[in-house]
Motif scaffolding. Structure first.
Motif, mmCIF file in Angstrom:
data_model
loop_
_atom_site.group_PDB
_atom_site.id
_atom_site.type_symbol
_atom_site.label_atom_id
_atom_site.label_comp_id
_atom_site.label_asym_id
_atom_site.label_seq_id
_atom_site.Cartn_x
_atom_site.Cartn_y
_atom_site.Cartn_z
ATOM 1 N N ARG A 1 -7.569 -12.361 -2.223
ATOM 2 C CA ARG A 1 -7.558 -13.594 -1.547
ATOM 3 C C ARG A 1 -7.657 -14.927 -2.227
ATOM 4 N N ALA A 2 -8.521 -14.601 -3.349
ATOM 5 C CA ALA A 2 -8.821 -15.651 -4.301
ATOM 6 C C ALA A 2 -7.565 -15.985 -5.119
ATOM 7 N N ALA A 3 -6.790 -15.149 -5.438
ATOM 8 C CA ALA A 3 -5.441 -15.348 -6.262
ATOM 9 C C ALA A 3 -4.261 -15.806 -5.436
ATOM 10 N N THR A 4 -4.178 -15.350 -4.040
ATOM 11 C CA THR A 4 -3.197 -15.707 -3.422
ATOM 12 C C THR A 4 -3.371 -16.867 -2.319
ATOM 13 N N ASN A 5 -4.355 -17.799 -2.907
ATOM 14 C CA ASN A 5 -4.415 -19.115 -1.904
ATOM 15 C C ASN A 5 -3.204 -19.542 -1.763
ATOM 16 N N ALA A 6 -2.780 -19.838 -0.551
ATOM 17 C CA ALA A 6 -1.500 -20.399 -0.073
ATOM 18 C C ALA A 6 -1.383 -21.876 -0.606
ATOM 19 N N LEU B 1 -0.456 -8.138 -6.082
ATOM 20 C CA LEU B 1 -0.775 -6.721 -5.336
ATOM 21 C C LEU B 1 -0.437 -5.502 -6.510
ATOM 22 N N ARG B 2 0.477 -5.801 -7.248
ATOM 23 C CA ARG B 2 0.671 -4.725 -8.439
ATOM 24 C C ARG B 2 -0.767 -4.661 -9.311
ATOM 25 N N LEU B 3 -1.169 -5.870 -9.639
ATOM 26 C CA LEU B 3 -2.449 -5.898 -10.529
ATOM 27 C C LEU B 3 -3.420 -4.980 -9.566
ATOM 28 N N ALA B 4 -3.731 -5.287 -8.379
ATOM 29 C CA ALA B 4 -4.497 -5.022 -7.530
ATOM 30 C C ALA B 4 -4.704 -3.241 -7.245
ATOM 31 N N ALA B 5 -3.089 -3.061 -7.187
ATOM 32 C CA ALA B 5 -3.080 -1.534 -7.131
ATOM 33 C C ALA B 5 -3.457 -0.695 -8.489
ATOM 34 N N ARG B 6 -2.889 -1.356 -9.550
ATOM 35 C CA ARG B 6 -3.323 -0.892 -10.727
ATOM 36 C C ARG B 6 -4.899 -0.684 -11.108
ATOM 37 N N ALA B 7 -5.506 -1.792 -10.717
ATOM 38 C CA ALA B 7 -7.291 -1.805 -10.888
ATOM 39 C C ALA B 7 -7.865 -0.875 -10.020
ATOM 40 N N GLY B 8 -7.078 -0.498 -8.829
ATOM 41 C CA GLY B 8 -7.933 0.527 -7.928
ATOM 42 C C GLY B 8 -7.324 1.678 -8.044
ATOM 43 N N GLY B 9 -6.023 2.133 -8.889
ATOM 44 C CA GLY B 9 -5.783 3.539 -8.879
ATOM 45 C C GLY B 9 -4.763 3.773 -7.530
ATOM 46 N N TRP B 10 -4.488 2.580 -6.968
ATOM 47 C CA TRP B 10 -3.368 2.998 -5.617
ATOM 48 C C TRP B 10 -2.095 3.085 -6.069
ATOM 49 N N GLN B 11 -1.504 3.720 -5.373
ATOM 50 C CA GLN B 11 0.135 3.686 -5.672
ATOM 51 C C GLN B 11 0.908 2.880 -4.603
ATOM 52 N N LEU B 12 1.637 1.930 -4.712
ATOM 53 C CA LEU B 12 2.397 1.260 -3.915
ATOM 54 C C LEU B 12 3.525 2.106 -3.354
ATOM 55 N N ARG B 13 3.821 1.953 -2.273
ATOM 56 C CA ARG B 13 4.857 3.089 -1.771
ATOM 57 C C ARG B 13 5.840 2.130 -0.838
ATOM 58 N N PRO B 14 7.209 2.371 -1.025
ATOM 59 C CA PRO B 14 8.269 1.836 -0.078
ATOM 60 C C PRO B 14 8.052 2.070 1.401
ATOM 61 N N VAL B 15 7.855 0.633 2.078
ATOM 62 C CA VAL B 15 7.622 1.150 3.705
ATOM 63 C C VAL B 15 8.766 1.257 4.528
ATOM 64 N N VAL B 16 9.832 0.952 3.983
ATOM 65 C CA VAL B 16 11.103 0.970 4.810
ATOM 66 C C VAL B 16 11.620 2.425 4.882
ATOM 67 N N GLY B 17 11.793 2.653 6.303
ATOM 68 C CA GLY B 17 12.084 4.111 6.502
ATOM 69 C C GLY B 17 10.932 5.149 6.218
ATOM 70 N N HIS B 18 9.854 4.711 5.997
ATOM 71 C CA HIS B 18 8.663 5.650 5.818
ATOM 72 C C HIS B 18 7.558 5.223 6.657
ATOM 73 N N SER B 19 6.592 6.448 7.096
ATOM 74 C CA SER B 19 5.470 5.989 7.692
ATOM 75 C C SER B 19 4.336 6.059 7.053
ATOM 76 N N PRO B 20 3.363 5.427 7.275
ATOM 77 C CA PRO B 20 2.227 5.337 6.472
ATOM 78 C C PRO B 20 1.530 6.600 6.562
ATOM 79 N N ALA B 21 0.685 7.203 5.688
ATOM 80 C CA ALA B 21 -0.038 8.170 5.593
ATOM 81 C C ALA B 21 -1.182 8.137 6.714
#
Length: 153
Positions: A41-46, A74-94
């Protein structure tokens, strides 16, 4: 085919899955997830000054750059938390959906912003209606900008 429409539909689907699962108690954010979301939220203040999207008074560089900034954050956030960003087009979320699905959904739009920034330099502005839809996804009532309001933890 990865069109903007497919990307936006996928982004909403993944974002909605995460919110729905959080509201139903299937996903309860932990302290790290809450801190990461606060940092996002802080880093993406529009910096839109309360204006509603679309931000047609701003230059194309500002508009597409504002969207593209989400991708890096979001790449930094994912790296910091150990989450993997996945493609959304043509895929359903777990399911149950959680932080990785939420970030992946939002990332799809930020990544589109990066593509637009590159195209802006090479071929000119992206379609106005697509940029407006991306801006509305990220800012304003009911958007990612209001994300914290959707969690009850």
């Amino acid at each position: 085919m990865d069109t903007f429409t497919a990307r936006l539909d996928g982004a909403w689907r993944w974002w909605s899955a995460a919110i729905e699962d959080a509201q139903e108690g299937c996903w309860v954010r932990d302290a790290v997830e809450r801190r990461v979301m606060a940092d996002i939220r802080a880093a993406t203040n529009a910096l839109h000054g309360g204006r509603s999207a679309p931000f047609t008074d701003d230059s194309w560089h500002v508009r597409t750059g504002r969207i593209a900034n989400w991708a890096g954050v979001l790449r930094l956030a994912a790296r910091a938390g150990g989450w993997q960003l996945r493609p959304v087009v043509g895929h359903s979320p777990a399911r149950p959906a959680g932080m990785a699905e939420l970030l992946s959904g939002i990332y799809a739009i930020g990544e589109q912003g990066e593509t637009w920034m590159k195209q802006l330099r090479e071929v000119g502005p992206p379609p106005e209606h697509e940029v407006a839809k991306a801006e509305r996804f990220l800012t304003g009532p009911g958007s990612v900008e209001d994300l914290e309001l959707f969690f009850y933890d």
